[in-house]
Structures are given as structure tokens and as C-alpha cells.
Design an enzyme around this catalytic site. Structure first.
Site, PDB file in Angstrom:
ATOM      1  N   ARG A 105      11.660   3.646  12.495  1.00 39.29           N
ATOM      2  CA  ARG A 105      11.336   2.677  11.438  1.00 39.29           C
ATOM      3  C   ARG A 105      12.258   1.484  11.609  1.00 39.29           C
ATOM      4  O   ARG A 105      13.490   1.625  11.529  1.00 39.29           O
ATOM      5  CB  ARG A 105      11.501   3.307  10.061  1.00 39.29           C
ATOM      6  N   HIS A 132       1.953   0.038  10.649  1.00 38.81           N
ATOM      7  CA  HIS A 132       2.341   1.317  10.034  1.00 38.81           C
ATOM      8  C   HIS A 132       1.260   2.352  10.379  1.00 38.81           C
ATOM      9  O   HIS A 132       0.488   2.791   9.527  1.00 38.81           O
ATOM     10  CB  HIS A 132       2.489   1.135   8.523  1.00 38.81           C
ATOM     11  N   GLN A 135       0.816   5.700   8.458  1.00 36.97           N
ATOM     12  CA  GLN A 135       0.189   5.510   7.152  1.00 36.97           C
ATOM     13  C   GLN A 135      -1.328   5.438   7.303  1.00 36.97           C
ATOM     14  O   GLN A 135      -2.075   6.094   6.568  1.00 36.97           O
ATOM     15  CB  GLN A 135       0.710   4.217   6.505  1.00 36.97           C
ATOM     16  N   ASP A 227      -0.812  -2.621  -2.023  1.00 37.27           N
ATOM     17  CA  ASP A 227       0.561  -2.303  -1.608  1.00 37.27           C
ATOM     18  C   ASP A 227       1.470  -3.329  -2.302  1.00 37.27           C
ATOM     19  O   ASP A 227       0.979  -4.302  -2.899  1.00 37.27           O
ATOM     20  CB  ASP A 227       0.650  -2.400  -0.067  1.00 37.27           C
ATOM     21  N   CYS A 266      -0.044   3.055  -0.479  1.00 36.78           N
ATOM     22  CA  CYS A 266       0.809   3.800   0.450  1.00 36.78           C
ATOM     23  C   CYS A 266       2.062   4.341  -0.235  1.00 36.78           C
ATOM     24  O   CYS A 266       2.673   5.281   0.258  1.00 36.78           O
ATOM     25  CB  CYS A 266       1.191   2.905   1.627  1.00 36.78           C
ATOM     26  N   ARG A 294       0.351  12.351   4.793  1.00 36.81           N
ATOM     27  CA  ARG A 294       1.283  11.821   5.790  1.00 36.81           C
ATOM     28  C   ARG A 294       1.777  12.965   6.687  1.00 36.81           C
ATOM     29  O   ARG A 294       1.857  12.838   7.902  1.00 36.81           O
ATOM     30  CB  ARG A 294       2.489  11.139   5.106  1.00 36.81           C
TER      31      ARG A 294
HETATM   32  N1   CP Z   1       4.500   4.944   2.541  1.00 36.38           N
HETATM   33  C1   CP Z   1       5.710   5.056   3.130  1.00 36.38           C
HETATM   34  O1   CP Z   1       5.890   4.806   4.334  1.00 36.38           O
HETATM   35  O2   CP Z   1       6.678   5.487   2.274  1.00 36.38           O
HETATM   36  P1   CP Z   1       8.253   5.564   2.579  1.00 36.38           P
HETATM   37  O3   CP Z   1       8.753   4.142   2.689  1.00 36.38           O
HETATM   38  O4   CP Z   1       8.823   6.294   1.420  1.00 36.38           O
HETATM   39  O5   CP Z   1       8.452   6.294   3.868  1.00 36.38           O
HETATM   40  N1  NVA Z   2       4.490  -2.970   3.127  1.00 35.74           N
HETATM   41  C1  NVA Z   2       5.525  -2.057   2.738  1.00 35.74           C
HETATM   42  C2  NVA Z   2       5.118  -0.652   3.027  1.00 35.74           C
HETATM   43  C3  NVA Z   2       6.118   0.381   2.593  1.00 35.74           C
HETATM   44  C4  NVA Z   2       5.697   1.774   2.930  1.00 35.74           C
HETATM   45  C5  NVA Z   2       6.817  -2.396   3.437  1.00 35.74           C
HETATM   46  O1  NVA Z   2       6.784  -2.682   4.647  1.00 35.74           O
HETATM   47  O2  NVA Z   2       7.860  -2.406   2.798  1.00 35.74           O
END
Ligand code: CP
Ligand code: NVA
Length: 318
Positions: A105, A132, A135, A227, A266, A294
Site C-alpha cells: 500500500r 485499488h 477492492q 467513496d 469501500c 475483501r
Molecule cells: N477499503 C479499504 O481498503 O479499507 P482500509 O483502508 O481499511 O484497508
Molecule cells: N479513495 C480512498 C480509498 C480508501 C480505501 C483512499 O485512497 O484513501
């Protein structure tokens, strides 16, 4: 099955995407019966690097890897050398000598691309500013679980043109699902991603539509998805939120959708901003099914990438 090494964006899965989803759905069903002793990651160690916070991704990877017989190693950015005294590239080369797979990440998408470039073991994008894919895999798994034929599905996005939307558009295109996104002017999804999606959609027959009108997007939608308006890494852009007046998914907006529409997010949700409590807590909300999926979707992806023979063996059984 294609011979894929890394998963950086959902379209990397190509024509195997539906197979991965069906595998995940089947595995989720079977796991509670006979398959809890199926351990395709036996003796494998998967490193999970986080440069941003996470609840769902971290816990679902740790638990999913454990259930598949592997060892998850969560590596938080402050605890490792990468980004301080060591390059991403050297880190990829070193970790490949110990690990059987890496999830990452990160901020800029080029960071996970660089890690993949230097890694000889599979790298899975666990969220970048642009994509992502894990997701999207869980999201489409959730949609297929509700309606395996996908007949009549129309996915409507209301909100920011962000990472989650990018992979949602691509995923809908790949499975032939009509997708419409309502975003404020100036917050469109990236043109190169939309072009990729349109190219795929030309093959699958899905319609790909952009609008600035949330009501138009939600008209007869089977799914409404939103989102946060400000993603991780954009915290300094708090003025951005003023562009999203009229883009809240609330009780009024959802009256445009089908009665049996599913509300998706998400998570984490900023209740009162992009969605009201009345919508996210309604019986149309499927956000916690998405969250659970997930884990199952990532278990399918990990098996597909790290032990393709076991992935195929499970397919052959069902
Ligand atoms: N949706 C998602 O990726 O959640 P987190 O940021 O909690 O991993
Ligand atoms: N768009 C959001 C998704 C989090 C799971 C972000 O990148 O913060």
C-alpha cells in the site's frame, strides 16, 4: 489461465478475472465444509508493506494468508528501511530472497510499479493513489454473488474520480456491466484509465458513461457506489470538499435507483459527507458484505499468483 506475475491494476487479470471471482465465491462456500484443510500457501511467507493506514486490507490479508496456510508479515513504513536508507528497488530485490509474495500500500502508483519491477515474487497492489484492484475484486465478487448472470446490472458511481473508481470502471468493463460515473467538473477519473476501460468495454458490450449529474447516474441503478471525497494523501486539499455539494448519497438521491438497489462503499465512510446514516444503515446497504469479501477475493488472488497449480486444482474439482 494466463501466466500473470503481478497485480497492479484490476485489468492485469484480463480474461481470468471472472474465474478469480467465481473461485472466490466457491471457496467462500466450501471453506466451512471440507476445504479448511486446503493450504495452497503452505510454507510460504507473504510480506505486507503499508505506507498508509489500513483496517480492512491489513486484517483481511493477515487472516486470509493464515487461513491458506501461509505466514503473513506486516511491515509498517516506520519499521523498515525502505524510503529512508534504502530504495524501493533494493527492497524488492532483498525481500524476493525471503518471501513468496509481497503486498504493498503506497502513495504514487509508480512506487508499486517499481517494487514489482525489482521483485522476482508476485507483487499485489494493496492500494495506490491510482488503483485499488483488491477492492474491485471484492466489489465485483459482491455484485456477482447477488446476481451471477449480471443481467440488468447498472453500476452508478457518485463522488470523486479516484483510485477506487478507476478499478471499478475497469472491472465493470471487463465483466460487461454498464457503468456510469457522476463526478464534479475537475474531478474526473484519469483519461488513460477511462480509455483502457472503453477499449475493454468495446469487446464486452458494456456501456461506459460519464456525467456531472448524480440523479442521472442513479436513474434505474442496481448499484450506487461512493467513496470519501478526500483520499489518503490528499488531506492538505481540504478545500476540495466544496466541489462535492450535491454529490452526497442520501435518501433523496437513492429514490432514483431501482427499489432493490445495493448501496456500496469501500469504507472507511465519512458519514454525513459522502453518505448519510440513513443510506449506509439501510437494508439496501451491502457495505459489510463487500468488506468481508475483501478476504475471500484476496485469498483467490494470492492462490492464483503464488500457487497457480493449486488454483487450477480447486477449479478442476468444481
Ligand atoms: N477499503 C479499504 O481498503 O479499507 P482500509 O483502508 O481499511 O484497508
Ligand atoms: N479513495 C480512498 C480509498 C480508501 C480505501 C483512499 O485512497 O484513501
Amino acid at each position: 489461465m494466463d501466466d500473470l506475475q503481478h497485480l497492479l491494476a484490476i485489468d492485469d487479470l484480463g480474461s481470468d478475472f471472472r474465474t478469480v471471482i467465481d473461485w472466490a465465491i466457491r471457496f467462500k462456500k466450501e471453506y466451512t465444509n471440507d476445504f479448511s484443510d486446503f493450504k495452497p500457501l503452505d510454507e510460504m511467507s507473504i510480506g505486507c508493506i503499508y505506507e498508509k493506514p489500513s483496517t480492512r486490507t491489513r486484517v483481511s490479508f493477515e487472516v486470509g494468508i493464515h487461513k491458506l496456510g501461509g505466514q503473513p508479515l506486516t511491515l509498517l513504513k516506520n519499521d523498515i528501511q525502505m524510503g529512508k536508507s534504502e530504495t524501493i528497488s533494493d527492497t524488492g530485490a532483498v525481500l524476493s530472497r525471503f518471501l513468496d509474495g509481497i503486498t504493498y500500500r503506497c502513495f504514487g502508483h509508480e512506487m508499486v510499479a517499481e517494487l514489482a519491477e525489482s521483485s522476482s515474487v508476485p507483487v499485489i497492489n494493496a492500494l495506490s493513489a491510482k488503483h485499488h484492484p483488491c477492492q474491485a475484486a471484492a466489489d465485483l465478487m459482491t455484485i456477482v454473488e447477488r446476481n451471477p448472470s449480471l443481467e440488468g446490472e447498472k453500476v452508478a458511481w457518485v463522488g470523486d474520480g479516484n483510485n477506487v473508481l478507476h478499478d471499478l470502471i475497469l472491472a465493470c468493463a471487463m465483466l460487461g456491466i454498464d457503468c456510469i460515473w457522476a463526478v464534479p467538473s475537475g474531478y474526473e477519473p484519469d483519461a488513460d484509465v477511462v480509455a483502457r476501460a472503453r477499449k475493454i468495454a468495446a469487446e464486452t458490450g458494456a456501456s461506459m458513461t460519464k456525467t456531472h449529474d448524480p440523479k442521472k447516474a442513479c436513474k434505474n441503478a442496481s448499484i450506487i457506489y461512493t467513496d470519501v471525497f478526500i483520499s489518503m494523501g490528499e488531506e492538505h486539499l481540504e478545500d476540495k470538499i466544496s466541489a462535492f455539494n450535491g454529490f452526497q448519497v442520501n435518501e433523496d438521491l437513492v429514490t432514483n435507483a431501482r427499489d432493490d438497489y445495493g448501496f456500496m462503499h469501500c469504507l472507511p465512510a465519512h458519514r454525513g459527507d459522502e453518505v448519510t446514516d440513513g443510506v449506509i444503515d439501510s437494508e439496501n446497504s451491502i457495505v459489510f458484505d463487500q468488506a468481508e469479501n475483501r478476504m475471500w477475493a484476496q485469498m483467490a488472488i494470492l492462490t492464483y499468483l503464488c500457487n497457480p497449480a493449486a488454483f487450477q486444482a480447486f477449479l478442476d474439482l468444481y
